[in-house]
Design a protein around this motif. Structure first.
Motif: not given
Length: 104
Positions: A20-35, A62-75
């Motif tokens: 859950v904590a990693i998922t929130w970190a991923l959501i936060s990281a997704n808001q950073l500048e693209e570079d 687990s499904i939420l964490a994996i799918s969030t990681y996959t989506a953020v990694r694409q960007k």
């Protein structure tokens, strides 16, 4: 109809709390500048393995964490790294105490 993910904090084990904590970190990281490259550190080897190898026991967290990681990694460039536990790193100690509190 839509399906809501309900998370009962009273039933989280330490790995699920870390996910859950990693998922929130991923959501936060997704808001950073693209570079910006985001590095997320966790002392949970189990959580790191679940996310980076996309293996789960089909539980919703687990499904939420994996799918969030996959989506953020694409960007953006992002990594999840294992950090050594209980070495006095203040942010890790804060996260551990929070996770411990919510898994009692």
């Amino acid at each position: 109809g839509s399906t809501a993910l309900e998370i009962d904090c009273n039933t989280l084990d330490s790995t699920r709390a870390e996910l859950v904590a990693i998922t929130w970190a991923l959501i936060s990281a997704n808001q950073l500048e693209e570079d910006v490259t985001a590095n997320i550190y966790t002392d949970s080897k189990s959580a790191t393995d679940i996310i980076t190898t996309a293996t789960s026991k089909a539980d919703p967290i687990s499904i939420l964490a994996i799918s969030t990681y996959t989506a953020v990694r694409q960007k953006r460039q992002i990594s999840i790294k294992h950090a050594k536990a209980h070495v006095g790193q203040p942010w890790n100690e804060l996260c551990d105490s929070t996770a411990k509190h919510h898994t009692k």
